[in-house]
Design an enzyme around this catalytic site. Structure first.
Site, PDB file in Angstrom:
ATOM      1  N   GLU A  24       0.855  -1.058  -0.024  1.00  0.00           N
ATOM      2  CA  GLU A  24       0.023  -0.009  -0.162  1.00  0.00           C
ATOM      3  C   GLU A  24       0.751   1.300   0.049  1.00  0.00           C
ATOM      4  O   GLU A  24       1.550   1.515   1.043  1.00  0.00           O
ATOM      5  CB  GLU A  24      -1.005   0.033   1.093  1.00  0.00           C
ATOM      6  CG  GLU A  24      -2.030  -1.093   1.023  1.00  0.00           C
ATOM      7  CD  GLU A  24      -3.150  -0.960  -0.004  1.00  0.00           C
ATOM      8  OE1 GLU A  24      -3.411   0.220  -0.217  1.00  0.00           O
ATOM      9  OE2 GLU A  24      -3.248  -1.878  -0.553  1.00  0.00           O
ATOM     10  N   GLU A  65      -5.703   3.790   8.257  1.00  0.00           N
ATOM     11  CA  GLU A  65      -5.445   3.207   6.768  1.00  0.00           C
ATOM     12  C   GLU A  65      -5.420   1.484   6.950  1.00  0.00           C
ATOM     13  O   GLU A  65      -5.751   1.070   5.836  1.00  0.00           O
ATOM     14  CB  GLU A  65      -3.929   3.612   6.502  1.00  0.00           C
ATOM     15  CG  GLU A  65      -3.654   3.363   5.067  1.00  0.00           C
ATOM     16  CD  GLU A  65      -4.269   4.246   4.097  1.00  0.00           C
ATOM     17  OE1 GLU A  65      -4.693   3.346   3.114  1.00  0.00           O
ATOM     18  OE2 GLU A  65      -4.560   5.302   4.219  1.00  0.00           O
ATOM     19  N   GLU A  72     -11.330  -2.584   2.175  1.00  0.00           N
ATOM     20  CA  GLU A  72     -11.116  -2.755   1.023  1.00  0.00           C
ATOM     21  C   GLU A  72     -11.004  -4.142   0.170  1.00  0.00           C
ATOM     22  O   GLU A  72     -11.760  -4.416  -0.822  1.00  0.00           O
ATOM     23  CB  GLU A  72     -10.157  -1.783   0.220  1.00  0.00           C
ATOM     24  CG  GLU A  72     -10.345  -0.317   0.253  1.00  0.00           C
ATOM     25  CD  GLU A  72      -9.319   0.463  -0.358  1.00  0.00           C
ATOM     26  OE1 GLU A  72      -8.349  -0.188  -0.442  1.00  0.00           O
ATOM     27  OE2 GLU A  72      -9.505   1.617  -0.281  1.00  0.00           O
ATOM     28  N   LYS A  91     -16.326   1.395   1.124  1.00  0.00           N
ATOM     29  CA  LYS A  91     -14.931   1.816   0.691  1.00  0.00           C
ATOM     30  C   LYS A  91     -14.751   3.337   0.958  1.00  0.00           C
ATOM     31  O   LYS A  91     -13.833   3.797   1.502  1.00  0.00           O
ATOM     32  CB  LYS A  91     -14.889   1.529  -0.511  1.00  0.00           C
ATOM     33  CG  LYS A  91     -14.584  -0.041  -0.804  1.00  0.00           C
ATOM     34  CD  LYS A  91     -14.200  -0.506  -2.200  1.00  0.00           C
ATOM     35  CE  LYS A  91     -12.981  -0.552  -2.730  1.00  0.00           C
ATOM     36  NZ  LYS A  91     -12.673  -1.412  -3.789  1.00  0.00           N
ATOM     37  N   ASP A  92     -15.982   4.019   0.645  1.00  0.00           N
ATOM     38  CA  ASP A  92     -15.856   5.484   0.848  1.00  0.00           C
ATOM     39  C   ASP A  92     -15.927   5.983   2.309  1.00  0.00           C
ATOM     40  O   ASP A  92     -15.049   6.668   2.561  1.00  0.00           O
ATOM     41  CB  ASP A  92     -17.007   6.153  -0.208  1.00  0.00           C
ATOM     42  CG  ASP A  92     -16.822   6.203  -1.469  1.00  0.00           C
ATOM     43  OD1 ASP A  92     -15.762   5.829  -2.237  1.00  0.00           O
ATOM     44  OD2 ASP A  92     -17.981   6.592  -2.156  1.00  0.00           O
TER      45      ASP A  92
END
Length: 122
Positions: A24, A65, A72, A91-92
């Site tokens: 990521e 995060e 996600e 996800k938003d």
């Protein structure tokens, strides 16, 4: 999976952290910013409380995060080719949590760093 030993549980957790750091981009950015923030705090002679605030707000961003990444992955796993509106919304919302924690971190940084820098410059 439920009957894992404590060591196996820690190993799984560490594997998850390693995966997120490897894969990521945003977590790498957050970690670099945390290191920079702590380094600058050393140069500005932060108090213990100021360091704790930087560490806690940085940790909040990194934790959100990591949770965002987990959400996600689960949503991507559960969704077919056609993206369901609730999948996008999930996800938003998770991304919004990261953004909010980052904004709080910036506010804390402004409150901690600006007075110290102004003091040095004046």
């Amino acid at each position: 999976m439920k009957n894992q030993s404590l060591l196996e549980s820690f190993t799984c957790a560490i594997d998850g952290i390693k995966h997120v750091i490897k894969k990521e981009r945003n977590i790498k950015i957050h970690l670099i910013l945390m290191i920079l923030a702590l380094t600058l705090g050393c140069f500005l002679a932060f108090s213990t409380i100021e360091f704790i605030l930087v560490i806690l707000t940085s940790a909040l961003v990194i934790i959100t995060e990591i949770i965002n990444t987990a959400i996600e992955r689960v949503v991507d796993l559960a969704v077919d080719q056609k993206i369901h509106p609730l999948a996008k919304l999930s996800k938003d919302i998770a991304a919004g949590a990261v953004l909010f924690s980052a904004m709080v971190s910036v506010v804390v940084a402004v409150l901690l760093y600006i007075p110290k820098v102004v003091n040095i410059l004046l």
